[in-house]
Design an enzyme around this catalytic site. Sequence first.
Site, PDB file in Angstrom:
ATOM      1  N   LYS A  25      35.662  -2.329  27.847  1.00  0.00           N
ATOM      2  CA  LYS A  25      36.942  -1.741  28.244  1.00  0.00           C
ATOM      3  C   LYS A  25      37.354  -0.635  27.263  1.00  0.00           C
ATOM      4  O   LYS A  25      37.699   0.472  27.667  1.00  0.00           O
ATOM      5  CB  LYS A  25      38.001  -2.853  28.263  1.00  0.00           C
ATOM      6  CG  LYS A  25      39.302  -2.424  28.841  1.00  0.00           C
ATOM      7  CD  LYS A  25      40.302  -3.574  28.753  1.00  0.00           C
ATOM      8  CE  LYS A  25      41.380  -3.402  29.766  1.00  0.00           C
ATOM      9  NZ  LYS A  25      41.268  -4.299  30.889  1.00  0.00           N
ATOM     10  N   ARG A  94      45.072  -6.573  25.407  1.00  0.00           N
ATOM     11  CA  ARG A  94      44.041  -7.132  26.298  1.00  0.00           C
ATOM     12  C   ARG A  94      42.718  -7.277  25.577  1.00  0.00           C
ATOM     13  O   ARG A  94      42.397  -6.519  24.670  1.00  0.00           O
ATOM     14  CB  ARG A  94      43.776  -6.188  27.478  1.00  0.00           C
ATOM     15  CG  ARG A  94      44.956  -5.933  28.375  1.00  0.00           C
ATOM     16  CD  ARG A  94      44.532  -4.858  29.381  1.00  0.00           C
ATOM     17  NE  ARG A  94      45.670  -4.228  29.972  1.00  0.00           N
ATOM     18  CZ  ARG A  94      46.150  -4.534  31.173  1.00  0.00           C
ATOM     19  NH1 ARG A  94      45.575  -5.453  31.900  1.00  0.00           N
ATOM     20  NH2 ARG A  94      47.200  -3.908  31.650  1.00  0.00           N
ATOM     21  N   GLY A 103      38.714 -11.870  33.719  1.00  0.00           N
ATOM     22  CA  GLY A 103      39.733 -12.914  33.688  1.00  0.00           C
ATOM     23  C   GLY A 103      39.428 -14.091  32.778  1.00  0.00           C
ATOM     24  O   GLY A 103      40.179 -15.063  32.760  1.00  0.00           O
ATOM     25  N   MET A 105      39.309 -14.145  29.486  1.00  0.00           N
ATOM     26  CA  MET A 105      40.088 -14.176  28.244  1.00  0.00           C
ATOM     27  C   MET A 105      41.542 -13.819  28.546  1.00  0.00           C
ATOM     28  O   MET A 105      41.909 -13.671  29.689  1.00  0.00           O
ATOM     29  CB  MET A 105      39.456 -13.242  27.225  1.00  0.00           C
ATOM     30  CG  MET A 105      38.185 -13.832  26.635  1.00  0.00           C
ATOM     31  SD  MET A 105      37.416 -12.738  25.482  1.00  0.00           S
ATOM     32  CE  MET A 105      36.640 -11.564  26.545  1.00  0.00           C
ATOM     33  N   ARG A 361      35.045   0.171  34.866  1.00  0.00           N
ATOM     34  CA  ARG A 361      33.893  -0.585  34.376  1.00  0.00           C
ATOM     35  C   ARG A 361      32.857  -0.638  35.490  1.00  0.00           C
ATOM     36  O   ARG A 361      33.195  -0.396  36.656  1.00  0.00           O
ATOM     37  CB  ARG A 361      34.293  -1.997  33.940  1.00  0.00           C
ATOM     38  CG  ARG A 361      34.866  -2.820  35.070  1.00  0.00           C
ATOM     39  CD  ARG A 361      35.328  -4.180  34.599  1.00  0.00           C
ATOM     40  NE  ARG A 361      36.073  -4.839  35.647  1.00  0.00           N
ATOM     41  CZ  ARG A 361      36.807  -5.919  35.493  1.00  0.00           C
ATOM     42  NH1 ARG A 361      36.928  -6.456  34.300  1.00  0.00           N
ATOM     43  NH2 ARG A 361      37.436  -6.469  36.500  1.00  0.00           N
ATOM     44  N   HIS A 479      40.047 -12.732  41.868  1.00  0.00           N
ATOM     45  CA  HIS A 479      39.043 -13.298  40.957  1.00  0.00           C
ATOM     46  C   HIS A 479      37.921 -13.999  41.688  1.00  0.00           C
ATOM     47  O   HIS A 479      36.753 -13.831  41.362  1.00  0.00           O
ATOM     48  CB  HIS A 479      39.702 -14.307  40.017  1.00  0.00           C
ATOM     49  CG  HIS A 479      40.213 -13.645  38.800  1.00  0.00           C
ATOM     50  ND1 HIS A 479      41.470 -13.868  38.303  1.00  0.00           N
ATOM     51  CD2 HIS A 479      39.643 -12.749  37.993  1.00  0.00           C
ATOM     52  CE1 HIS A 479      41.644 -13.126  37.247  1.00  0.00           C
ATOM     53  NE2 HIS A 479      40.556 -12.445  37.027  1.00  0.00           N
ATOM     54  N   SER A 789      -8.372 -17.741  36.654  1.00  0.00           N
ATOM     55  CA  SER A 789      -6.951 -17.802  37.012  1.00  0.00           C
ATOM     56  C   SER A 789      -6.292 -18.781  36.046  1.00  0.00           C
ATOM     57  O   SER A 789      -6.689 -19.950  35.967  1.00  0.00           O
ATOM     58  CB  SER A 789      -6.791 -18.278  38.450  1.00  0.00           C
ATOM     59  OG  SER A 789      -5.430 -18.369  38.752  1.00  0.00           O
ATOM     60  N   CYS A 856      -1.697 -18.350  38.121  1.00  0.00           N
ATOM     61  CA  CYS A 856      -1.184 -19.005  39.325  1.00  0.00           C
ATOM     62  C   CYS A 856      -0.256 -20.178  39.017  1.00  0.00           C
ATOM     63  O   CYS A 856       0.145 -20.901  39.909  1.00  0.00           O
ATOM     64  CB  CYS A 856      -2.333 -19.443  40.231  1.00  0.00           C
ATOM     65  SG  CYS A 856      -3.379 -20.684  39.482  1.00  0.00           S
ATOM     66  N   TYR A 876      -3.437  -9.703  38.277  1.00  0.00           N
ATOM     67  CA  TYR A 876      -2.423 -10.103  39.264  1.00  0.00           C
ATOM     68  C   TYR A 876      -1.676 -11.366  38.807  1.00  0.00           C
ATOM     69  O   TYR A 876      -2.113 -12.064  37.903  1.00  0.00           O
ATOM     70  CB  TYR A 876      -3.067 -10.353  40.640  1.00  0.00           C
ATOM     71  CG  TYR A 876      -3.955 -11.588  40.686  1.00  0.00           C
ATOM     72  CD1 TYR A 876      -3.421 -12.845  40.974  1.00  0.00           C
ATOM     73  CD2 TYR A 876      -5.323 -11.500  40.428  1.00  0.00           C
ATOM     74  CE1 TYR A 876      -4.223 -13.975  40.993  1.00  0.00           C
ATOM     75  CE2 TYR A 876      -6.132 -12.625  40.455  1.00  0.00           C
ATOM     76  CZ  TYR A 876      -5.574 -13.862  40.736  1.00  0.00           C
ATOM     77  OH  TYR A 876      -6.354 -14.978  40.742  1.00  0.00           O
TER      78      TYR A 876
HETATM   79  C1  PEP Z   1      -1.414 -25.038  36.859  1.00  0.00           C
HETATM   80  O1  PEP Z   1      -1.755 -26.016  36.232  1.00  0.00           O
HETATM   81  O2  PEP Z   1      -0.793 -24.089  36.358  1.00  0.00           O
HETATM   82  C2  PEP Z   1      -1.701 -24.939  38.294  1.00  0.00           C
HETATM   83  C3  PEP Z   1      -1.372 -23.857  38.968  1.00  0.00           C
HETATM   84  O3  PEP Z   1      -2.240 -26.024  38.901  1.00  0.00           O
HETATM   85  P1  PEP Z   1      -1.379 -27.301  39.332  1.00  0.00           P
HETATM   86  O4  PEP Z   1       0.051 -26.949  39.182  1.00  0.00           O
HETATM   87  O5  PEP Z   1      -1.770 -27.584  40.716  1.00  0.00           O
HETATM   88  O6  PEP Z   1      -1.851 -28.321  38.364  1.00  0.00           O
END
Ligand code: PEP
Length: 900
Positions: A25, A94, A103, A105, A361, A479, A789, A856, A876
């Site tokens: 502010k 303020r 709001g 404070m 703001r 609010h 992975s 993954c 990825y």
């Molecule tokens: C993991 O272990 O990260 C995985 C993807 O396999 P899960 O969660 O099936 O054990």
Amino acid sequence: MKFVYYFGDGQADSAVPQKELLGGKGANLAEMTRLGIPVPPGFTITTEVCTHYMNDDKFPAQLENQVLESLLKIESAMKQKFASTSNPLLVSVRSGARQSMPGMMETVLNVGLTSKTIPGLIKQSDDERFVYDAYRRLITMYSDVVMEKAQNLKPKNGKGIRQELEIILDKYKSNHNYTEDTDLTTEDLKIISELYKTCVEDVLGEIFPDDATAQLWGAITAVFKSWNGKRAETYRRIENIPSEWGTAVNVQTMVFGNMGDTSATGVAFTRNPATGENQFYGEWLANAQGEDVVAGIRTPNPLNQYSRTSESLDLPSLEDINNQIYTVLDKVKTQLEVHYHDMQDLEFTIQKGRLWMLQTRTGKRNGAAAIRIAMDMMDEGLISENEALMRISPKNIDEIMHDTVDPEAEKSALLLATGLPAGPGGATGQIVFTAEDAEKWIQKGKKVILVRNETSPEDIHGMHVASGILTAKGGMTSHAALVARGWGKCCIVGCSALNIDFDNKTLIINDKSLNEGDWVTLNGSLGNIYSGELSLKEPDLEHNQYFKKLMALADRKRKLGIRTNADSPEDAMRARKLGATGIGLCRTEHMFFEPERISAMREMILAHNEASRRKAIMKLLPYQRDDFYGILKAMAPYPVTIRLLDPPLHEFLPHTEEQIENLSHETGINSLEIKSRITTLHESNPMLGHRGCRLGIMYPEITEMQSRAIFEATAKLIKEGEKPFPEVMIPLVGSDTELENQKIIVDQLANDVMQRESITFDYLIGTMIELPRACVTANQIAEYAQFFSFGTNDLTQTTYGFSRDDVGSFMPLYIDSKIINNDPFQSIDELGVGELIKLGVQKGRSTNSKLKIGVCGEHGGDPDSISFFNSIGLDYVSCSPYRVPIARLAAAQATLKSNL
Ligand code: PEP
Ligand code: MG
């Protein structure tokens, strides 16, 4: 050291924006002043003073002089004097933190009004009634904020001083048959002020200070203290704002929107904060103080034609009533947007026909609006592509993926009433009437809609847990609306048909009465309130042009590929629509949870020799072939990583007598034999037991069956003209020899199928890296792998030695006591697990520079983790279908950050 920064008359002590020091502010008031926008002169006491005060319980020695110096500057700019009997200056005090905390404070207005300055102000304003109205407001705010809350006084019979004073006012009005505050005469207000002061002394045991300077320091101290108030603390926790930041305090010349009919006050957004549309949007009230609009006590007027709602249809707009001022305000709006390059939330006051800006703001907005505003501003040339991308938070994406009320269900539903559509989307839940009850019900696993007259910042914790919020009063800038919008929560405000009886926890809405626990459904996009639990529908992202534009932009900027974790063709299709280009993990054991499959699976696990195991496995083959056919087809031509079975065996074994009997019945295996197999298979630590590749090594026929199903499905699809791309993934590998063992079987089966079907197809073999040993020996493992992975769920479990199924018992305490900063199962532990991943990547690629590497585990959908994975050069990330758009954005943002 400089603790106080003046602004006024086109000049400001701080030459550059300094949010850390002056708070949002204060920094913006200085900036507006420098831009030549009319801002009432004032000064900002820095956040450093707050930290100093919190640590030492006193102000720095130089503060008093610096405050006095700046006060002199205000006095000379305004040609008024603080505490003067003839021409008194009044100020507002303020808070203003680095990040806006609407709001949360405290504020004290009209500071400097005493028995000595009252006559001067009456002379100056020529309006005695106004002066006494301002006086009773000062007594209310000051006694509440400075004398009660800042002193940490607990109200005696549960009623705070503000409530006690309201009772006096209500009683006085009813004794005189008044309905509105505006019915009160000057004489009435004089009497009420005296009654107030007596009440303050009775309840709080202290006299209301009749000295302007005492009031000023009392207010400054109390506002600093409110940084550590309960509301502010809760909000900080939710929003992750560090308590070390502290707040600044702004002391500013009072301008009055309640000096008669040529005065007004209002709140506006430079664009519509609910939809993002590029239209000036706001509300105002004639003859009122700013708090009246925000608190939602009176239905506000629309700023212009565009801002009209069903509640304000017949009320005059500022554009109609005072076009000259509206035009100036509209210019200020454009000037501020061009200056800040973002949608602004403005507060203004018109005092006797003169416009003053009290605040600007960055405006809070929901996800849909955030995306539209960023894309529009990019197209308008106001911001660059990269700025537009960085504007959107993963939370914004999450919000637009929220449900809406199913229009079919809505057609036949009982419409109870309509309010203002403050927070779009749909929500359904059981009604509760207090924030405390909302929390209690949620703890019991229920879904609630919090119903209030108007939400005050005290309700913040209940609003946060509720599925939706419904209020009887308040406008689009109240609010409730502001806070809900910030969180992307469904919210309806200003439903005047709502009558709540808090004592009995019931409400009447257009003649229908509802009790606590009754179901209602809110359509926050239309403002409709329905009786009962209506079904909700998933959002329609396909027709959201702004979302699509954002995603296309993100895809252009990101380096990481985005895949999904999916175990069914439906999930694969959903993820594909959301932008996934491949499956990073198909967990085959998840395909066996259906009743007829689970018994074949159990039969396989319980088999005590190869022949009976093969028999059970053959029952599974057709299911698996169909599954893989569907999934490979849904994702073709993108790759699908199919992980061979990794079942923690205990999850599949029958537990109860009944399940054992059923299994015996279905398989013809004697129940005693089943029990004895269960005992033999029992593991003390199944997570580290007979799972992962150990299963396929011990029972190669399982790997054979799964490989056969994958490749037969592939062959079939190729014959149908599709382009399937399977990647076979061996789980929980700890050594190259394990992978080698399984790879021989998979390759063999691929060759068999190719020969039998007289075709060739491409496939890859790779492994999950889920064990520290796999990271350390990744160079050896990569001899047999075309891809890695990282299974970061298990890798976190095995690196930390935390059982992923049991962390709930100690993780909250670990986080609370800062033993650990974040739950490592949610956001990757860069120092430990992250280092192992880096090692695995480096060693794996040292053997095979083309090794494809992804993630993954759950971390594949976590923005912070994605940023880390991007920085170490993964190819990825793979996450659940609904996280795919977030991952696309986070991957793009990670690339932009890494280029900085
Ligand atoms: C993991 O272990 O990260 C995985 C993807 O396999 P899960 O969660 O099936 O054990
Ligand atoms: Mg795993």
